[in-house]
Design a protein around this motif. Structure first.
Motif, PDB file in Angstrom:
ATOM      1  N   ASP A  22       1.803  -4.567  -9.397  1.00 15.90           N
ATOM      2  CA  ASP A  22       2.713  -5.130 -10.624  1.00 15.90           C
ATOM      3  C   ASP A  22       2.757  -3.997 -11.733  1.00 15.90           C
ATOM      4  O   ASP A  22       3.329  -4.183 -12.840  1.00 15.90           O
ATOM      5  CB  ASP A  22       2.197  -6.311 -11.274  1.00 15.90           C
ATOM      6  N   ALA A  23       2.362  -2.746 -11.362  1.00 17.45           N
ATOM      7  CA  ALA A  23       2.253  -1.740 -12.501  1.00 17.45           C
ATOM      8  C   ALA A  23       3.605  -1.181 -12.809  1.00 17.45           C
ATOM      9  O   ALA A  23       4.408  -1.087 -11.764  1.00 17.45           O
ATOM     10  CB  ALA A  23       1.303  -0.547 -12.021  1.00 17.45           C
ATOM     11  N   ALA A  24       3.949  -0.787 -13.888  1.00 10.43           N
ATOM     12  CA  ALA A  24       5.246  -0.163 -14.207  1.00 10.43           C
ATOM     13  C   ALA A  24       5.262   1.029 -13.675  1.00 10.43           C
ATOM     14  O   ALA A  24       4.147   1.720 -13.741  1.00 10.43           O
ATOM     15  CB  ALA A  24       5.513  -0.400 -15.762  1.00 10.43           C
ATOM     16  N   PRO A  25       6.496   1.611 -13.464  1.00 10.99           N
ATOM     17  CA  PRO A  25       6.534   2.809 -12.782  1.00 10.99           C
ATOM     18  C   PRO A  25       6.012   3.994 -13.774  1.00 10.99           C
ATOM     19  O   PRO A  25       6.204   3.780 -14.974  1.00 10.99           O
ATOM     20  CB  PRO A  25       7.951   3.187 -12.387  1.00 10.99           C
ATOM     21  N   VAL A  73       0.889  -1.264   0.031  1.00 14.38           N
ATOM     22  CA  VAL A  73      -0.034   0.027  -0.060  1.00 14.38           C
ATOM     23  C   VAL A  73       0.925   1.115   0.039  1.00 14.38           C
ATOM     24  O   VAL A  73       0.514   1.844  -0.774  1.00 14.38           O
ATOM     25  CB  VAL A  73      -0.803  -0.014   1.140  1.00 14.38           C
ATOM     26  N   ASN A  74       1.788   1.292   0.907  1.00 13.91           N
ATOM     27  CA  ASN A  74       2.673   2.490   1.020  1.00 13.91           C
ATOM     28  C   ASN A  74       3.607   2.693  -0.425  1.00 13.91           C
ATOM     29  O   ASN A  74       3.790   3.610  -0.837  1.00 13.91           O
ATOM     30  CB  ASN A  74       3.717   2.327   2.051  1.00 13.91           C
ATOM     31  N   ALA A  75       3.837   1.277  -1.022  1.00 13.18           N
ATOM     32  CA  ALA A  75       4.533   1.551  -2.328  1.00 13.18           C
ATOM     33  C   ALA A  75       3.611   2.078  -3.407  1.00 13.18           C
ATOM     34  O   ALA A  75       4.080   2.920  -4.249  1.00 13.18           O
ATOM     35  CB  ALA A  75       5.069   0.268  -2.868  1.00 13.18           C
ATOM     36  N   ALA A  76       2.569   1.749  -3.371  1.00 14.53           N
ATOM     37  CA  ALA A  76       1.394   2.158  -4.228  1.00 14.53           C
ATOM     38  C   ALA A  76       1.228   3.696  -3.955  1.00 14.53           C
ATOM     39  O   ALA A  76       1.015   4.497  -5.040  1.00 14.53           O
ATOM     40  CB  ALA A  76       0.284   1.165  -4.300  1.00 14.53           C
ATOM     41  N   ALA A  77       1.184   4.072  -2.771  1.00 17.99           N
ATOM     42  CA  ALA A  77       0.954   5.305  -2.528  1.00 17.99           C
ATOM     43  C   ALA A  77       1.950   6.522  -2.930  1.00 17.99           C
ATOM     44  O   ALA A  77       1.820   7.376  -3.448  1.00 17.99           O
ATOM     45  CB  ALA A  77       0.491   5.757  -0.967  1.00 17.99           C
ATOM     46  N   ALA A  78       3.247   6.071  -2.672  1.00 16.76           N
ATOM     47  CA  ALA A  78       4.424   6.588  -3.046  1.00 16.76           C
ATOM     48  C   ALA A  78       4.298   6.596  -4.652  1.00 16.76           C
ATOM     49  O   ALA A  78       4.762   7.885  -5.215  1.00 16.76           O
ATOM     50  CB  ALA A  78       5.735   5.867  -2.606  1.00 16.76           C
ATOM     51  N   ALA A  79       4.239   5.653  -5.427  1.00 18.36           N
ATOM     52  CA  ALA A  79       4.354   5.586  -6.928  1.00 18.36           C
ATOM     53  C   ALA A  79       3.068   6.879  -7.290  1.00 18.36           C
ATOM     54  O   ALA A  79       3.259   7.811  -8.355  1.00 18.36           O
ATOM     55  CB  ALA A  79       3.842   4.399  -7.547  1.00 18.36           C
ATOM     56  N   GLU A 125       6.064   7.019 -16.492  1.00 22.60           N
ATOM     57  CA  GLU A 125       7.243   7.374 -17.259  1.00 22.60           C
ATOM     58  C   GLU A 125       6.566   8.398 -18.079  1.00 22.60           C
ATOM     59  O   GLU A 125       5.630   8.344 -18.954  1.00 22.60           O
ATOM     60  CB  GLU A 125       7.934   6.424 -18.097  1.00 22.60           C
ATOM     61  N   GLU A 126       7.095   9.829 -17.814  1.00 25.66           N
ATOM     62  CA  GLU A 126       6.503  11.034 -18.313  1.00 25.66           C
ATOM     63  C   GLU A 126       6.647  11.127 -19.868  1.00 25.66           C
ATOM     64  O   GLU A 126       5.494  11.429 -20.243  1.00 25.66           O
ATOM     65  CB  GLU A 126       7.284  12.229 -17.725  1.00 25.66           C
ATOM     66  N   THR A 127       7.637  10.692 -20.494  1.00 23.41           N
ATOM     67  CA  THR A 127       7.721  10.602 -21.744  1.00 23.41           C
ATOM     68  C   THR A 127       6.385   9.613 -22.431  1.00 23.41           C
ATOM     69  O   THR A 127       5.909   9.990 -23.377  1.00 23.41           O
ATOM     70  CB  THR A 127       9.070  10.027 -22.380  1.00 23.41           C
ATOM     71  N   ARG A 128       6.567   8.315 -21.802  1.00 26.15           N
ATOM     72  CA  ARG A 128       5.418   7.681 -22.283  1.00 26.15           C
ATOM     73  C   ARG A 128       3.772   8.296 -22.175  1.00 26.15           C
ATOM     74  O   ARG A 128       3.004   8.166 -23.041  1.00 26.15           O
ATOM     75  CB  ARG A 128       5.458   6.237 -21.603  1.00 26.15           C
ATOM     76  N   PHE A 129       3.801   8.911 -20.983  1.00 28.87           N
ATOM     77  CA  PHE A 129       2.643   9.388 -20.505  1.00 28.87           C
ATOM     78  C   PHE A 129       2.115  10.606 -21.408  1.00 28.87           C
ATOM     79  O   PHE A 129       0.815  10.558 -21.881  1.00 28.87           O
ATOM     80  CB  PHE A 129       2.578  10.060 -19.198  1.00 28.87           C
ATOM     81  N   ALA A 157      -5.813  11.797 -17.831  1.00 30.21           N
ATOM     82  CA  ALA A 157      -5.034  10.688 -17.971  1.00 30.21           C
ATOM     83  C   ALA A 157      -4.385  10.543 -16.676  1.00 30.21           C
ATOM     84  O   ALA A 157      -3.719   9.408 -16.410  1.00 30.21           O
ATOM     85  CB  ALA A 157      -3.804  11.267 -19.073  1.00 30.21           C
ATOM     86  N   LEU A 158      -4.285  11.460 -15.996  1.00 30.74           N
ATOM     87  CA  LEU A 158      -3.639  11.389 -14.446  1.00 30.74           C
ATOM     88  C   LEU A 158      -4.480  10.547 -13.617  1.00 30.74           C
ATOM     89  O   LEU A 158      -3.868   9.770 -13.088  1.00 30.74           O
ATOM     90  CB  LEU A 158      -3.428  12.792 -13.941  1.00 30.74           C
ATOM     91  N   ASP A 159      -5.894  10.883 -14.007  1.00 32.15           N
ATOM     92  CA  ASP A 159      -6.655   9.908 -12.850  1.00 32.15           C
ATOM     93  C   ASP A 159      -6.547   8.450 -13.441  1.00 32.15           C
ATOM     94  O   ASP A 159      -6.515   7.494 -12.702  1.00 32.15           O
ATOM     95  CB  ASP A 159      -8.088  10.148 -13.268  1.00 32.15           C
ATOM     96  N   ALA A 160      -6.391   8.120 -14.735  1.00 33.68           N
ATOM     97  CA  ALA A 160      -6.076   6.698 -15.305  1.00 33.68           C
ATOM     98  C   ALA A 160      -4.751   6.294 -14.705  1.00 33.68           C
ATOM     99  O   ALA A 160      -4.490   5.211 -14.380  1.00 33.68           O
ATOM    100  CB  ALA A 160      -6.413   6.730 -16.866  1.00 33.68           C
ATOM    101  N   GLU A 161      -3.789   7.153 -14.636  1.00 34.39           N
ATOM    102  CA  GLU A 161      -2.524   6.751 -14.454  1.00 34.39           C
ATOM    103  C   GLU A 161      -2.499   6.441 -12.768  1.00 34.39           C
ATOM    104  O   GLU A 161      -1.876   5.486 -12.228  1.00 34.39           O
ATOM    105  CB  GLU A 161      -1.669   7.789 -14.620  1.00 34.39           C
TER     106      GLU A 161
END
Length: 86
Positions: free
Chosen positions: A58-61, A5-11, A63-67, A46-50
């Motif tokens: 398991d989500a990839a971190p 949970v903390n890792a997801a929140a940090a992401a 990446e601003e360029t991809r986003f 897009a930010l909401d979806a991200e």
């Protein structure tokens, strides 16, 4: 479980703010091409979806360029007329 949970929140916290994105040079071309209102709406969606995507452990971190490429493609697709001459 708490660590995940903390890792997801940090992401999710690592995502840029809407204001920072709107002020970035990479978004300036989108603003010129599509207007502030459309770009702002697209970035919000897009930010909401991200944020939602990053809840998956398991989500990839982020990446601003991809986003931003995905946002540009979505804006281009939404501005292309769907009606074709017959």
């Amino acid at each position: 479980p708490t660590a995940m949970v903390n890792a997801a929140a940090a992401a999710r916290r690592a995502l840029p703010s809407l204001d920072r994105l709107l002020g970035s040079p990479a978004v300036a071309d989108l603003l010129a091409a599509y207007g502030r209102s459309r770009v702002t709406g697209m970035l919000r969606q897009a930010l909401d979806a991200e944020r939602e995507r990053l809840t998956d452990a398991d989500a990839a971190p982020y990446e601003e360029t991809r986003f931003l490429l995905a946002c540009a493609a979505a804006l281009e697709k939404s501005s292309t007329p769907s009606l074709k001459p017959v």
